[in-house]
Design a protein around this motif. Structure first.
Motif: not given
Ligand SMILES: Cc1cc2nc3c(=O)[nH]c(=O)nc-3n(C[C@H](O)[C@H](O)[C@H](O)COP(=O)(O)OP(=O)(O)OC[C@H]3O[C@@H](n4cnc5c(N)ncnc54)[C@H](O)[C@@H]3O)c2cc1C
Length: 421
Positions: A36-42, A127-132, A280-286
């Motif tokens: 996730x390359x948003x405000x958090x991930x980038x 791993x850092x998850x930032x999927x919005x 949370x963005x879908x990847x968080x659940x998976x």
């Protein structure tokens, strides 16, 4: 009784035992993957490289261009164009970050790898998850993905933002616009009310016979007194806010007729903006880091998931206690998380953070208001630091409101330059 420092050291030691610090001496660079390359991930990817350029950072982002939500309400209100919201990853890549333009589809926490859309597996040490966020389609009966083509949410900036704007532009003067605001928690607590303000400004200046109703699933909201005072001054008779206790909770929608149903009645709108429940963005659940609420519980010092060791969650996807889901907060969490991750991969102890958030809202182009807060870990959560924040004064001259509108723009320029520039 163990001290906070002892606890942190033992927590870090436990995490380090599961995820041993790679040996720089052996020439092996620790690998951190950010999704996730948003405000958090980038922000996090860049902070990691700035703190320790030896760390190999990979940023997985689905879009070639990032479209920012802050100030997207001004796009809807016709005060700004969408390209002013859009940013590329060129400067992020120039920091030596490997930017992979695709979706992450799965995470194997025990093998420590992320699977990409083409099946490639990318290994990581952390791993850092930032999927919005993702929309909870169907949580509001009638509001599935096809419904958003008729009743846009515009809660992820881009096509949806333009759709809502075009619908307002196409509406004849005298039309009814309805905004449905969700229950907490959701992305950007003041966002629905800034949107109502800027749509009201558009109607007042372009279609003055029209009316705007905000149907709210809550009785209170962020910066409420400031918004309501400004609405009484700027948009009397045009903007009506209906709280939960007065029948504001939308229980279902019919996209074919743009009808919103509440316990107290039905509203058929010319333009309907449904801001639905989120998660949370879908990847968080998976990845197994989201709990039953749909959001991700984290340790407030490291932002490491409470459900999966070695995976950190930042930004809107995280349950960050008293911190709101904002771009400012996402950026602050990203830097805190980066500092913690660097310590963890190099065998150190993460520092105890203090984080700040400030949120500006526009009530009109020359009328800004703000809220600020300071947060620190307390009892396993991020809690308000008493006396650390506040809101704009309730009584203030218009010059103060105009200055805050200017500061809001300056904030947007500064944060986007820091994250993408
Ligand atoms: C109308 C509106 C107004 C707002 N105004 C403000 C404001 O004035 N100030 C403020 O501070 N905040 C504001 N916000 C809130 C702010 O936009 C969010 O809090 C912020 O974007 C959160 O950052 P994030 O990095 O967590 O998520 P995002 O910025 O949404 O970034 C998530 C990124 O992850 C990517 N992604 C998701 N899943 C995957 C995957 N599986 N693989 C690869 N990539 C993936 C997405 O493509 C996206 O680029 C506003 C929001 C809205 C809706």
């Amino acid at each position: 009784m163990i001290s906070r420092r002892q606890f942190l050291m033992s927590a870090a030691a436990a995490s380090a035992a599961l995820f041993p610090a790679p040996a720089f001496a052996q020439g092996v660079a620790p690998r951190v993957v950010v999704v996730g390359g948003g405000f958090a991930g980038a922000s996090c990817a860049r902070a990691l490289r700035h703190i320790d350029p030896r760390i190999a950072v990979t940023l997985v982002e689905a879009s070639a261009t990032f479209t920012a939500c802050p100030f997207s309400n001004a796009v809807i209100g016709g005060l700004r164009e969408l390209p002013a919201q859009q940013f590329t990853y060129d400067r992020v890549a120039a920091d030596g970050i490997v930017v992979v333009r695709t979706s992450a589809t799965a995470v194997d926490a025990s093998a420590r790898s992320v699977t990409l859309a083409d099946g490639t597996r990318v290994p990581y040490d952390r791993l850092v998850l930032a999927p919005g966020i993702d929309i909870r389609w169907g949580a509001l009966p009638g509001y599935d993905e096809p419904a958003s083509a008729h009743m846009p949410h515009a809660w992820k900036a881009g096509e949806q933002t333009l759709l809502l704007r075009r619908q307002l532009e196409a509406m004849p003067d005298g039309g009814l616009v309805v905004i449905a605001a969700p229950a907490n928690p959701f992305r950007c607590p003041p966002g629905p009310y800034e949107r109502a303000s800027l749509i009201a400004h558009y109607l007042k200046t372009k279609k003055p016979k029209s009316k705007l109703i905000v149907l709210d699933a809550k009785d209170t909201f962020s910066k409420q007194r400031l918004f309501q005072n400004a609405w009484a001054e700027l948009y009397p008779g045009l903007l009506e806010w209906v709280p939960l206790s007065k029948g504001g909770n939308v229980t279902s929608v019919d996209p074919a007729t743009r009808t919103l149903v509440t316990d107290f009645g039905r509203h058929t709108a010319a333009v309907a903006n449904v801001i639905p429940p989120q998660k949370a963005g879908g990847i968080a659940e998976s990845a197994g880091v989201a709990d039953r609420s749909g959001w991700c519980p984290i340790d407030p010092v490291t932002f490491e998931s409470r459900l999966q060791a070695g995976i950190h969650v930042i930004g809107d996807a995280a349950i960050a206690g008293a911190m709101p889901k904002s771009a400012f907060a996402a950026n602050a969490q990203a830097k805190t998380c980066a500092a913690a991750v660097v310590r963890l991969v190099t065998g150190g102890v993460p520092p105890v953070p203090k984080l700040i958030n400030t949120c500006y809202s526009l009530v009109a182009p020359d009328y800004g208001i703000s809220v600020a807060g300071v947060y620190a870990p307390s009892n396993g959560q991020l809690a308000d630091v008493p006396g650390g924040g506040g809101v704009s004064p309730a009584e203030a001259p218009r010059t103060t409101r105009a200055l805050e509108a200017t500061l809001a723009e300056a904030w947007f320029r500064t944060i986007t330059a820091e994250v993408f520039g």
